[in-house]
Design a protein around this motif. Structure first.
Motif, mmCIF file in Angstrom:
data_model
loop_
_atom_site.group_PDB
_atom_site.id
_atom_site.type_symbol
_atom_site.label_atom_id
_atom_site.label_comp_id
_atom_site.label_asym_id
_atom_site.label_seq_id
_atom_site.Cartn_x
_atom_site.Cartn_y
_atom_site.Cartn_z
ATOM 1 N N GLU A 128 0.837 -1.209 0.000
ATOM 2 C CA GLU A 128 0.000 0.000 0.000
ATOM 3 C C GLU A 128 0.872 1.261 0.000
ATOM 4 N N ALA A 129 1.894 1.280 0.844
ATOM 5 C CA ALA A 129 2.776 2.448 0.930
ATOM 6 C C ALA A 129 3.559 2.644 -0.368
ATOM 7 N N PHE A 130 4.087 1.572 -0.934
ATOM 8 C CA PHE A 130 4.861 1.682 -2.167
ATOM 9 C C PHE A 130 3.983 2.103 -3.340
ATOM 10 N N THR A 131 2.745 1.643 -3.353
ATOM 11 C CA THR A 131 1.825 2.022 -4.424
ATOM 12 C C THR A 131 1.510 3.511 -4.341
ATOM 13 N N LYS A 132 1.290 4.010 -3.123
ATOM 14 C CA LYS A 132 1.030 5.441 -2.943
ATOM 15 C C LYS A 132 2.230 6.279 -3.373
ATOM 16 N N ALA A 133 3.431 5.747 -3.123
ATOM 17 C CA ALA A 133 4.656 6.469 -3.467
ATOM 18 C C ALA A 133 5.051 6.248 -4.927
ATOM 19 N N ASP A 134 4.222 5.517 -5.669
ATOM 20 C CA ASP A 134 4.460 5.218 -7.089
ATOM 21 C C ASP A 134 5.772 4.453 -7.301
ATOM 22 N N ARG A 135 6.046 3.514 -6.403
ATOM 23 C CA ARG A 135 7.222 2.653 -6.522
ATOM 24 C C ARG A 135 6.749 1.231 -6.817
ATOM 25 N N MET A 136 6.302 1.019 -8.040
ATOM 26 C CA MET A 136 5.729 -0.274 -8.417
ATOM 27 C C MET A 136 6.770 -1.398 -8.385
ATOM 28 N N ASP A 137 8.041 -1.068 -8.597
ATOM 29 C CA ASP A 137 9.081 -2.090 -8.538
ATOM 30 C C ASP A 137 9.149 -2.717 -7.145
ATOM 31 N N LEU A 138 9.104 -1.857 -6.121
ATOM 32 C CA LEU A 138 9.141 -2.366 -4.742
ATOM 33 C C LEU A 138 7.827 -3.045 -4.365
ATOM 34 N N ALA A 139 6.710 -2.516 -4.854
ATOM 35 C CA ALA A 139 5.413 -3.134 -4.575
ATOM 36 C C ALA A 139 5.354 -4.537 -5.181
ATOM 37 N N ASP A 140 5.886 -4.694 -6.386
ATOM 38 C CA ASP A 140 5.891 -6.007 -7.037
ATOM 39 C C ASP A 140 6.757 -7.002 -6.267
ATOM 40 N N LYS A 141 7.875 -6.539 -5.727
ATOM 41 C CA LYS A 141 8.749 -7.408 -4.932
ATOM 42 C C LYS A 141 8.007 -7.884 -3.677
ATOM 43 N N GLU A 142 7.297 -6.968 -3.024
ATOM 44 C CA GLU A 142 6.526 -7.329 -1.830
ATOM 45 C C GLU A 142 5.407 -8.312 -2.176
ATOM 46 N N LYS A 143 4.760 -8.115 -3.316
ATOM 47 C CA LYS A 143 3.692 -9.032 -3.752
ATOM 48 C C LYS A 143 4.247 -10.429 -3.975
ATOM 49 N N ALA A 144 5.428 -10.513 -4.566
ATOM 50 C CA ALA A 144 6.047 -11.820 -4.806
ATOM 51 C C ALA A 144 6.373 -12.507 -3.477
ATOM 52 N N GLU A 145 6.860 -11.737 -2.502
ATOM 53 C CA GLU A 145 7.144 -12.312 -1.179
ATOM 54 C C GLU A 145 5.857 -12.789 -0.519
#
Length: 148
Positions: free
Chosen positions: A65-82
């Motif tokens: 949620e935080a990474f998506t708000k910050a427009d950091r989809m690369d980090l959000a995708d990494k968290e989703k994979a984890e």
């Protein structure tokens, strides 16, 4: 085979397959498990491991949620994979109807009558439904049961 042993075997398999993302996530989980064992001086059973996995998944959801708000989809995708790797260690989740039925049974069993008894009901619910249901969904079901 216990859940803890299964996680260890999966870590070995990820090492052999050179699956670095999966291996990293499993190492995070084993680290959290060892930390709990050391802090509380206990041997973890399956219920405790499921609680740790639940906690790690909740952290991943918050991070996504935080990474998506910050427009950091690369980090959000990494968290989703984890999160996908961690969810493999949870038991099958209960449906909304099953959660509602279980909560109503516990409310009747505890003898709760209103919103003031929420703490008593949540204590009983957490021990029985830990890992089997999303606690946000459970909390909503308890509020609805005590309000009605």
């Amino acid at each position: 085979m216990s859940l803890k042993e299964q996680i260890t075997e999966d870590m070995k398999a990820a090492m052999r397959a050179k699956d670095s993302e999966r291996l990293g996530t499993i190492r995070l989980l084993t680290s959290a498990m060892k930390q709990k064992e050391v802090d509380e001086r206990v041997e973890l059973d399956d219920a405790m491991v499921v609680a740790i996995v639940d906690k790690l998944i909740k952290q991943r959801k918050d991070s996504i949620e935080a990474f998506t708000k910050a427009d950091r989809m690369d980090l959000a995708d990494k968290e989703k994979a984890e999160m996908v790797v961690l969810q493999a260690y949870l038991p099958a989740r209960m449906s909304a109807e099953e959660v509602t039925a279980a909560v109503q049974a516990i409310v009747a069993e505890v003898g709760a009558s209103g919103p003031g008894d929420m703490g008593k009901v949540m204590g009983a619910v957490k021990t029985r439904l830990a890992g089997k249901a999303d606690m946000g969904q459970v909390s909503a079901a308890v509020k609805a049961a005590l309000a009605g």
